[in-house]
Design an enzyme around this catalytic site. Sequence first.
Site, PDB file in Angstrom:
ATOM      1  N   GLU A 109       0.858  -1.187   0.000  1.00 35.17           N
ATOM      2  CA  GLU A 109       0.000   0.000   0.000  1.00 35.17           C
ATOM      3  C   GLU A 109       0.883   1.222   0.000  1.00 35.17           C
ATOM      4  OE1 GLU A 109      -1.343  -1.403   3.493  1.00 35.17           O
ATOM      5  OE2 GLU A 109      -2.873  -2.656   2.570  1.00 35.17           O
ATOM      6  N   ASN A 114       2.246   9.726  -2.810  1.00 32.56           N
ATOM      7  CA  ASN A 114       3.667   9.350  -2.769  1.00 32.56           C
ATOM      8  C   ASN A 114       4.176   8.932  -4.153  1.00 32.56           C
ATOM      9  OD1 ASN A 114       6.226   8.552  -2.103  1.00 32.56           O
ATOM     10  ND2 ASN A 114       5.623   7.265  -0.369  1.00 32.56           N
ATOM     11  N   TYR A 121       8.083   1.508  -7.385  1.00 28.96           N
ATOM     12  CA  TYR A 121       7.393   0.223  -7.510  1.00 28.96           C
ATOM     13  C   TYR A 121       7.072  -0.101  -8.967  1.00 28.96           C
ATOM     14  CZ  TYR A 121       7.056   0.584  -2.461  1.00 28.96           C
ATOM     15  OH  TYR A 121       7.366   0.703  -1.136  1.00 28.96           O
TER      16      TYR A 121
HETATM   17  C1  LIG Z   1      10.994   4.710  -2.519  1.00 32.08           C
HETATM   18  C2  LIG Z   1      12.474   4.727  -2.096  1.00 32.08           C
HETATM   19  C3  LIG Z   1      12.723   3.650  -1.061  1.00 32.08           C
HETATM   20  C4  LIG Z   1      13.346   4.428  -3.348  1.00 32.08           C
HETATM   21  O1  LIG Z   1      14.696   4.203  -2.938  1.00 32.08           O
HETATM   22  P1  LIG Z   1      15.971   4.594  -3.847  1.00 32.08           P
HETATM   23  O2  LIG Z   1      17.173   3.981  -3.211  1.00 32.08           O
HETATM   24  O3  LIG Z   1      15.998   6.048  -4.076  1.00 32.08           O
HETATM   25  O4  LIG Z   1      15.626   3.844  -5.212  1.00 32.08           O
HETATM   26  P2  LIG Z   1      16.638   3.468  -6.406  1.00 32.08           P
HETATM   27  O5  LIG Z   1      17.757   4.449  -6.477  1.00 32.08           O
HETATM   28  O6  LIG Z   1      17.039   2.037  -6.266  1.00 32.08           O
HETATM   29  O7  LIG Z   1      15.669   3.646  -7.671  1.00 32.08           O
HETATM   30  C5  LIG Z   1      15.373   2.599  -8.597  1.00 32.08           C
HETATM   31  C6  LIG Z   1      14.395   3.110  -9.646  1.00 32.08           C
HETATM   32  O8  LIG Z   1      13.119   3.407  -9.045  1.00 32.08           O
HETATM   33  C7  LIG Z   1      12.539   4.551  -9.699  1.00 32.08           C
HETATM   34  N1  LIG Z   1      12.492   5.693  -8.778  1.00 32.08           N
HETATM   35  C8  LIG Z   1      13.158   5.835  -7.611  1.00 32.08           C
HETATM   36  N2  LIG Z   1      12.873   7.035  -7.043  1.00 32.08           N
HETATM   37  C9  LIG Z   1      12.007   7.647  -7.877  1.00 32.08           C
HETATM   38  C10 LIG Z   1      11.385   8.920  -7.879  1.00 32.08           C
HETATM   39  N3  LIG Z   1      11.611   9.811  -6.868  1.00 32.08           N
HETATM   40  N4  LIG Z   1      10.562   9.244  -8.894  1.00 32.08           N
HETATM   41  C11 LIG Z   1      10.338   8.376  -9.904  1.00 32.08           C
HETATM   42  N5  LIG Z   1      10.952   7.158  -9.998  1.00 32.08           N
HETATM   43  C12 LIG Z   1      11.760   6.792  -8.992  1.00 32.08           C
HETATM   44  C13 LIG Z   1      13.472   4.886 -10.848  1.00 32.08           C
HETATM   45  O9  LIG Z   1      13.059   4.142 -11.996  1.00 32.08           O
HETATM   46  C14 LIG Z   1      14.812   4.387 -10.325  1.00 32.08           C
HETATM   47  O10 LIG Z   1      15.756   4.116 -11.348  1.00 32.08           O
HETATM   48  P3  LIG Z   1      16.672   5.330 -11.917  1.00 32.08           P
HETATM   49  O11 LIG Z   1      17.253   6.064 -10.729  1.00 32.08           O
HETATM   50  O12 LIG Z   1      17.698   4.628 -12.733  1.00 32.08           O
HETATM   51  O13 LIG Z   1      15.740   6.199 -12.709  1.00 32.08           O
HETATM   52  C15 LIG Z   1      12.873   6.119  -1.545  1.00 32.08           C
HETATM   53  O14 LIG Z   1      12.444   7.120  -2.431  1.00 32.08           O
HETATM   54  C16 LIG Z   1      12.307   6.432  -0.164  1.00 32.08           C
HETATM   55  O15 LIG Z   1      12.898   6.076   0.861  1.00 32.08           O
HETATM   56  N6  LIG Z   1      11.169   7.153  -0.111  1.00 32.08           N
HETATM   57  C17 LIG Z   1      10.582   7.556   1.175  1.00 32.08           C
HETATM   58  C18 LIG Z   1       9.964   6.407   1.921  1.00 32.08           C
HETATM   59  C19 LIG Z   1       8.814   5.797   1.160  1.00 32.08           C
HETATM   60  O16 LIG Z   1       8.034   6.475   0.530  1.00 32.08           O
HETATM   61  N7  LIG Z   1       8.733   4.474   1.226  1.00 32.08           N
HETATM   62  C20 LIG Z   1       7.668   3.732   0.604  1.00 32.08           C
HETATM   63  C21 LIG Z   1       6.501   3.674   1.502  1.00 32.08           C
HETATM   64  S1  LIG Z   1       5.199   2.685   0.738  1.00 32.08           S
END
Ligand SMILES: CC(C)(COP(=O)(O)OP(=O)(O)OC[C@H]1O[C@@H](n2cnc3c(N)ncnc32)[C@H](O)[C@@H]1OP(=O)(O)O)[C@@H](O)C(=O)NCCC(=O)NCCS
Length: 154
Positions: A109, A114, A121
């Site tokens: 979820e 977000n 995802y």
């Molecule tokens: C979601 C989260 C965990 C992603 O972690 P991350 O280490 O930045 O992710 P990655 O660097 O491995 O990203 C992999 C791919 O996901 C996608 N992605 C990651 N962040 C994104 C963003 N802000 N917007 C769009 N696509 C995104 C991209 O396709 C990315 O590949 P790319 O960088 O080559 O374009 C991070 O943004 C986070 O901690 N967010 C806050 C907490 C949260 O919302 N958690 C989920 C609760 S349900």
Amino acid sequence: LEGIIQIRQMRPSDVDALLVLEEESLEAAAWTRQAYEDLLSNPGRNCCLVAEIDGEVVGFACFRTVDREAELLNLMVLPQYRRIGVGTHLFERIVVDLRESWVRDVYLEVRHSNIPAMGFYRHFGFEMSGRRPAYYPNPPEDALTFRLRLSEAD
Ligand SMILES: CC(C)(COP(=O)(O)OP(=O)(O)OC[C@H]1O[C@@H](n2cnc3c(N)ncnc32)[C@H](O)[C@@H]1OP(=O)(O)O)[C@@H](O)C(=O)NCCC(=O)NCCS
């Protein structure tokens, strides 16, 4: 990131660091100490992983498995370490574990607002599967549910 990032099982001694980490990210589910301890005390169904760089915990992921379904419970990466693949390393390890346990579908979820998490995802092939009205409190907001099918075989 290869060679400097380590993904390992979460330990009870990580919980202090995780509570600090959570304060850096309002989008992640804000858990209490008790919530982490409950998950860690039931390792059969739950799995929590942390990502470390230079000995510092920079992210974590928790999921729960029931039969052939898994639910991603929480996932976050410290803001200054985002978009360099930390989340990918965590998620890929989760998928390895889930495939080994014959899990067929992964559910999660996410807050309707977000957008970054949904980008993440979708990047891994999750598709939207539903909406839960006013699922989240503070502020009230709908949840969107996403599903990833790991295996087609029954
Ligand atoms: C979601 C989260 C965990 C992603 O972690 P991350 O280490 O930045 O992710 P990655 O660097 O491995 O990203 C992999 C791919 O996901 C996608 N992605 C990651 N962040 C994104 C963003 N802000 N917007 C769009 N696509 C995104 C991209 O396709 C990315 O590949 P790319 O960088 O080559 O374009 C991070 O943004 C986070 O901690 N967010 C806050 C907490 C949260 O919302 N958690 C989920 C609760 S349900």
